[in-house]
Design a protein around this motif. Structure first.
Motif, PDB file in Angstrom:
ATOM      1  N   ILE A 133       7.484  25.215   5.832  1.00 52.18           N
ATOM      2  CA  ILE A 133       6.173  25.770   6.157  1.00 52.18           C
ATOM      3  C   ILE A 133       5.118  25.096   5.285  1.00 52.18           C
ATOM      4  CG2 ILE A 133       4.812  27.888   6.334  1.00 52.18           C
ATOM      5  CD1 ILE A 133       7.435  29.423   6.421  1.00 52.18           C
ATOM      6  N   ILE A 134       3.951  24.869   5.870  1.00 50.72           N
ATOM      7  CA  ILE A 134       2.773  24.387   5.151  1.00 50.72           C
ATOM      8  C   ILE A 134       1.716  25.480   5.207  1.00 50.72           C
ATOM      9  CG2 ILE A 134       0.962  22.645   5.025  1.00 50.72           C
ATOM     10  CD1 ILE A 134       2.803  20.653   6.263  1.00 50.72           C
ATOM     11  N   VAL A 135       1.184  25.865   4.050  1.00 46.91           N
ATOM     12  CA  VAL A 135       0.165  26.911   3.946  1.00 46.91           C
ATOM     13  C   VAL A 135      -1.125  26.257   3.458  1.00 46.91           C
ATOM     14  CG1 VAL A 135      -0.424  29.170   3.008  1.00 46.91           C
ATOM     15  CG2 VAL A 135       1.976  28.557   3.369  1.00 46.91           C
ATOM     16  N   PHE A 136      -2.210  26.450   4.205  1.00 48.33           N
ATOM     17  CA  PHE A 136      -3.500  25.858   3.870  1.00 48.33           C
ATOM     18  C   PHE A 136      -4.406  26.917   3.253  1.00 48.33           C
ATOM     19  CE2 PHE A 136      -2.082  22.729   6.971  1.00 48.33           C
ATOM     20  CZ  PHE A 136      -2.498  21.543   6.383  1.00 48.33           C
ATOM     21  N   PHE A 137      -5.083  26.515   2.157  1.00 50.07           N
ATOM     22  CA  PHE A 137      -6.051  27.363   1.471  1.00 50.07           C
ATOM     23  C   PHE A 137      -7.403  26.656   1.448  1.00 50.07           C
ATOM     24  CE2 PHE A 137      -1.940  28.644  -0.128  1.00 50.07           C
ATOM     25  CZ  PHE A 137      -2.023  30.025  -0.168  1.00 50.07           C
ATOM     26  N   ALA A 138      -8.427  27.407   1.037  1.00 52.93           N
ATOM     27  CA  ALA A 138      -9.784  26.862   1.043  1.00 52.93           C
ATOM     28  C   ALA A 138     -10.088  26.047  -0.204  1.00 52.93           C
ATOM     29  CB  ALA A 138     -10.808  27.992   1.195  1.00 52.93           C
ATOM     30  N   THR A 139      -9.556  26.421  -1.370  1.00 52.10           N
ATOM     31  CA  THR A 139      -9.913  25.765  -2.627  1.00 52.10           C
ATOM     32  C   THR A 139      -8.658  25.398  -3.412  1.00 52.10           C
ATOM     33  OG1 THR A 139     -10.058  27.859  -3.839  1.00 52.10           O
ATOM     34  CG2 THR A 139     -12.053  27.086  -2.733  1.00 52.10           C
ATOM     35  N   CYS A 140      -8.846  24.511  -4.385  1.00 47.67           N
ATOM     36  CA  CYS A 140      -7.743  24.092  -5.254  1.00 47.67           C
ATOM     37  C   CYS A 140      -7.301  25.221  -6.178  1.00 47.67           C
ATOM     38  CB  CYS A 140      -8.164  22.879  -6.077  1.00 47.67           C
ATOM     39  SG  CYS A 140      -8.709  21.454  -5.115  1.00 47.67           S
ATOM     40  N   ALA A 141      -8.246  26.042  -6.635  1.00 47.44           N
ATOM     41  CA  ALA A 141      -7.887  27.147  -7.528  1.00 47.44           C
ATOM     42  C   ALA A 141      -7.007  28.166  -6.818  1.00 47.44           C
ATOM     43  CB  ALA A 141      -9.155  27.816  -8.061  1.00 47.44           C
ATOM     44  N   GLN A 142      -7.231  28.382  -5.533  1.00 44.74           N
ATOM     45  CA  GLN A 142      -6.355  29.287  -4.785  1.00 44.74           C
ATOM     46  C   GLN A 142      -4.945  28.729  -4.679  1.00 44.74           C
ATOM     47  OE1 GLN A 142      -9.400  29.678  -1.414  1.00 44.74           O
ATOM     48  NE2 GLN A 142      -8.259  31.588  -1.266  1.00 44.74           N
ATOM     49  N   VAL A 143      -4.829  27.429  -4.485  1.00 49.67           N
ATOM     50  CA  VAL A 143      -3.502  26.812  -4.409  1.00 49.67           C
ATOM     51  C   VAL A 143      -2.746  27.018  -5.714  1.00 49.67           C
ATOM     52  CG1 VAL A 143      -2.279  24.631  -4.146  1.00 49.67           C
ATOM     53  CG2 VAL A 143      -4.227  25.139  -2.682  1.00 49.67           C
ATOM     54  N   GLU A 296       0.614  42.296 -10.702  1.00 50.45           N
ATOM     55  CA  GLU A 296       0.139  41.853 -12.007  1.00 50.45           C
ATOM     56  C   GLU A 296      -0.567  43.012 -12.694  1.00 50.45           C
ATOM     57  OE1 GLU A 296      -2.254  38.412 -11.790  1.00 50.45           O
ATOM     58  OE2 GLU A 296      -0.611  37.084 -11.245  1.00 50.45           O
ATOM     59  N   ASP A 297      -0.071  43.385 -13.841  1.00 50.67           N
ATOM     60  CA  ASP A 297      -0.691  44.449 -14.621  1.00 50.67           C
ATOM     61  C   ASP A 297      -1.581  43.906 -15.729  1.00 50.67           C
ATOM     62  OD1 ASP A 297       0.672  46.268 -13.061  1.00 50.67           O
ATOM     63  OD2 ASP A 297       2.415  46.305 -14.398  1.00 50.67           O
ATOM     64  N   VAL A 298      -1.470  42.622 -16.021  1.00 48.81           N
ATOM     65  CA  VAL A 298      -2.238  42.007 -17.093  1.00 48.81           C
ATOM     66  C   VAL A 298      -3.316  41.128 -16.475  1.00 48.81           C
ATOM     67  CG1 VAL A 298      -2.129  40.572 -19.162  1.00 48.81           C
ATOM     68  CG2 VAL A 298      -0.189  42.035 -18.553  1.00 48.81           C
ATOM     69  N   GLU A 299      -4.507  41.223 -17.010  1.00 43.46           N
ATOM     70  CA  GLU A 299      -5.614  40.421 -16.508  1.00 43.46           C
ATOM     71  C   GLU A 299      -5.392  38.951 -16.851  1.00 43.46           C
ATOM     72  OE1 GLU A 299     -10.483  40.296 -16.830  1.00 43.46           O
ATOM     73  OE2 GLU A 299      -9.313  41.896 -17.747  1.00 43.46           O
ATOM     74  N   ASN A 300      -5.579  38.075 -15.861  1.00 46.05           N
ATOM     75  CA  ASN A 300      -5.325  36.656 -16.025  1.00 46.05           C
ATOM     76  C   ASN A 300      -6.581  35.886 -15.651  1.00 46.05           C
ATOM     77  OD1 ASN A 300      -4.266  34.146 -16.287  1.00 46.05           O
ATOM     78  ND2 ASN A 300      -2.631  34.396 -14.797  1.00 46.05           N
ATOM     79  N   GLU A 301      -6.879  34.849 -16.414  1.00 53.54           N
ATOM     80  CA  GLU A 301      -8.066  34.044 -16.133  1.00 53.54           C
ATOM     81  C   GLU A 301      -7.930  33.293 -14.817  1.00 53.54           C
ATOM     82  OE1 GLU A 301     -10.748  30.525 -18.259  1.00 53.54           O
ATOM     83  OE2 GLU A 301      -8.937  31.319 -19.216  1.00 53.54           O
ATOM     84  N   GLN A 302      -6.699  32.941 -14.440  1.00 51.73           N
ATOM     85  CA  GLN A 302      -6.474  32.228 -13.189  1.00 51.73           C
ATOM     86  C   GLN A 302      -6.861  33.075 -11.981  1.00 51.73           C
ATOM     87  OE1 GLN A 302      -2.380  31.153 -12.379  1.00 51.73           O
ATOM     88  NE2 GLN A 302      -2.988  29.148 -11.611  1.00 51.73           N
ATOM     89  N   ASP A 303      -6.705  34.391 -12.077  1.00 54.62           N
ATOM     90  CA  ASP A 303      -7.113  35.271 -10.988  1.00 54.62           C
ATOM     91  C   ASP A 303      -8.618  35.205 -10.764  1.00 54.62           C
ATOM     92  OD1 ASP A 303      -4.494  35.868 -11.377  1.00 54.62           O
ATOM     93  OD2 ASP A 303      -4.839  37.865 -12.204  1.00 54.62           O
ATOM     94  N   VAL A 304      -9.381  35.246 -11.849  1.00 55.15           N
ATOM     95  CA  VAL A 304     -10.838  35.220 -11.739  1.00 55.15           C
ATOM     96  C   VAL A 304     -11.314  33.883 -11.185  1.00 55.15           C
ATOM     97  CG1 VAL A 304     -12.994  35.492 -13.018  1.00 55.15           C
ATOM     98  CG2 VAL A 304     -10.997  36.842 -13.659  1.00 55.15           C
ATOM     99  N   VAL A 305     -10.703  32.785 -11.633  1.00 54.64           N
ATOM    100  CA  VAL A 305     -11.104  31.457 -11.158  1.00 54.64           C
ATOM    101  C   VAL A 305     -10.837  31.312  -9.663  1.00 54.64           C
ATOM    102  CG1 VAL A 305     -10.661  28.989 -11.394  1.00 54.64           C
ATOM    103  CG2 VAL A 305     -10.778  30.424 -13.426  1.00 54.64           C
ATOM    104  N   ALA A 306      -9.685  31.793  -9.206  1.00 52.10           N
ATOM    105  CA  ALA A 306      -9.365  31.707  -7.780  1.00 52.10           C
ATOM    106  C   ALA A 306     -10.310  32.571  -6.949  1.00 52.10           C
ATOM    107  CB  ALA A 306      -7.917  32.135  -7.551  1.00 52.10           C
ATOM    108  N   PHE A 307     -10.638  33.756  -7.447  1.00 56.16           N
ATOM    109  CA  PHE A 307     -11.545  34.648  -6.721  1.00 56.16           C
ATOM    110  C   PHE A 307     -12.941  34.043  -6.616  1.00 56.16           C
ATOM    111  CE2 PHE A 307     -14.798  37.983  -7.099  1.00 56.16           C
ATOM    112  CZ  PHE A 307     -14.571  38.681  -5.925  1.00 56.16           C
ATOM    113  N   VAL A 308     -13.460  33.525  -7.721  1.00 59.12           N
ATOM    114  CA  VAL A 308     -14.810  32.959  -7.720  1.00 59.12           C
ATOM    115  C   VAL A 308     -14.873  31.706  -6.843  1.00 59.12           C
ATOM    116  CG1 VAL A 308     -16.581  31.910  -9.178  1.00 59.12           C
ATOM    117  CG2 VAL A 308     -15.372  33.946  -9.961  1.00 59.12           C
ATOM    118  N   SER A 309     -13.848  30.869  -6.900  1.00 65.43           N
ATOM    119  CA  SER A 309     -13.852  29.656  -6.075  1.00 65.43           C
ATOM    120  C   SER A 309     -13.829  29.995  -4.587  1.00 65.43           C
ATOM    121  CB  SER A 309     -12.655  28.782  -6.435  1.00 65.43           C
ATOM    122  OG  SER A 309     -11.437  29.418  -6.081  1.00 65.43           O
ATOM    123  N   TYR A 310     -13.120  31.063  -4.224  1.00 69.48           N
ATOM    124  CA  TYR A 310     -13.056  31.431  -2.807  1.00 69.48           C
ATOM    125  C   TYR A 310     -14.394  31.957  -2.300  1.00 69.48           C
ATOM    126  CZ  TYR A 310     -12.008  34.037   1.410  1.00 69.48           C
ATOM    127  OH  TYR A 310     -12.034  34.530   2.685  1.00 69.48           O
TER     128      TYR A 310
END
Length: 412
Positions: A133-143, A296-310
């Motif tokens: 399967i190939i899954v396409f996303f909008a941004t690199c941070a989401q990938v 995820e119970d712990v806040e992660n910086e990667q989550d915020v970056v993916a959300f903002v990029s989207y």
């Protein structure tokens, strides 16, 4: 290049390269373009969109008149027609199929999913769509974000062990290694952006999943064309949120045959589906399965970056008349990316979610001094509070009246 500069006959008979490199060799390296008999441009529309119009036009002017020119493009725009008129005499236009036609063996389905349940739909879709399967996303941070989370579920029941990612921010050597590895495996998941929508042929791809909608309908067709290649059959599934309901009609009006999900896929994605999904393209509620996804119970910086990029890519979407940024379900998107607080970005100005506090703009550092009753190693005890030092009054400096100002410009 060194051999060509020393000997004019040392240039190869066939030269393959990018427009910029070929133009550089012809201008500085002395490559004789006057001897070219066949000139081929592949993916001409993509070359023009990348800014190679000047190089291609200059090379066409340097080529001899007695030559054969072939321009190939999946989508022929007005700029491609103008390029053909520049480098050809009496050009012949051959249209094999409509630009938005999909292969005959491709089954294209759409599914309306709430933003908070897209991760569950992704996991269930991977388990039910096929082996490769190939899954396409909008941004690199989401990938990067979903790649790190899918690695935690690799090897579970129904999940492939090979999970790869591919986007433009990875080094070239890593991208080449990822391409070779995914082309060789029989079962695996490739998470990527639109960089893999064109020019890459992965054998044995059984399904393509659009996690996010692409920027234009042409990219949608190119994404879906990664499967059902060479006469084989394939399946394509794309997710759309309730505020994107006009996108289905927009694609159908352009000749893309989008059909509702068949019964077997509905049972695989949601065993207890509600009554409203019986209508064509109804919203499908997908129950959460704790065995499929790791919360995820712990806040992660990667989550915020993916959300903002989207949300930034969504706000700059080319189809703004179809996808309205103001109608986004921000509360559901924060659940999708497991956010604990709202980030301070201009795109989130005016958005208020009661259950989520805002991230602090800047941590305040308050100086203090230890007073009476200090504990061991100079730490204050409970009965000895810390107090900030008193501020000193600013010293105001004045200049005497008779003292000349040396910084004042003298009059000539």
């Amino acid at each position: 290049r060194a051999q060509g500069e020393s000997n004019a006959d040392a240039w190869p008979d066939v030269m393959i390269g990018s427009p910029g490199k070929i133009f550089e060799l012809s201008r500085e390296g002395g490559m004789p373009l006057r001897d070219v008999e066949l000139f081929v441009l592949d993916e001409a529309d993509k070359m023009l969109s990348f800014g190679f119009r000047k190089e291609v036009s200059e090379m066409l002017r340097m080529l001899p008149r007695a030559k054969q020119t072939a321009i190939f493009s999946a989508t022929v725009s007005e700029s491609v027609h103008a390029l053909g008129r520049l480098g050809m005499r009496s050009p012949l236009f051959v249209c094999v199929k409509n630009a938005l036609c999909v292969p005959d063996g491709l089954r294209l389905h759409g599914l309306c999913v709430l933003p908070a349940e897209k991760s569950e739909a992704l996991m269930r879709g991977i388990r039910s769509l096929g082996k490769k399967i190939i899954v396409f996303f909008a941004t690199c941070a989401q990938v990067d974000y979903f790649h790190s989370r899918l690695l935690q579920t690799a090897g579970r029941e129904g999940m492939p062990t090979c999970v790869l990612r591919l986007h433009r921010k990875l080094p070239q050597t890593v991208r080449e290694q990822t391409y070779a590895e995914y082309a060789a495996v029989e079962s695996g998941i490739l998470l990527c952006t639109d960089i893999s929508a064109r020019g890459l042929d992965f054998p044995g791809v059984t399904a393509v999943l659009h996690f996010d909608l692409p920027q234009d309908p042409v990219t949608f067709v190119h994404r879906s064309g990664r499967t059902a290649r060479g006469g084989h059959e394939g399946l394509c599934l794309f997710f759309w949120m309730p505020n994107e309901k006009e996108y289905v009609g927009f694609m159908q009006a352009r000749g893309v045959p989008i059909k509702p999900l068949p019964e077997e896929l509905l049972c695989a994605l949601s065993p207890t589906r509600p009554a409203q999904v019986r209508a064509p393209f109804g919203t499908l509620r997908i129950p959460k399965d704790p065995e499929l996804w790791l919360p995820e119970d712990v806040e992660n910086e990667q989550d915020v970056v993916a959300f903002v990029s989207y949300i930034r890519s969504y706000k700059e979407h080319l189809l703004k008349h179809v996808l309205n940024y103001k109608e986004l379900d921000f509360a559901g998107l924060t659940d999708l990316y497991c956010l604990k607080r709202l980030p301070h970005v201009p795109e989130m100005r005016g958005v208020h979610i009661p259950r989520l506090p805002a991230l602090p703009k800047k941590k305040e550092c308050v100086p203090f001094e230890v007073v009476e009753g200090t504990g061991p190693e100079g730490t204050p005890t409970e009965d000895a509070p810390c107090s900030a030092p008193p501020r000193k009054a600013p010293v105001r400096r004045t200049r005497r009246a008779n003292t000349p100002n040396i910084y004042k410009r003298q009059k000539r």
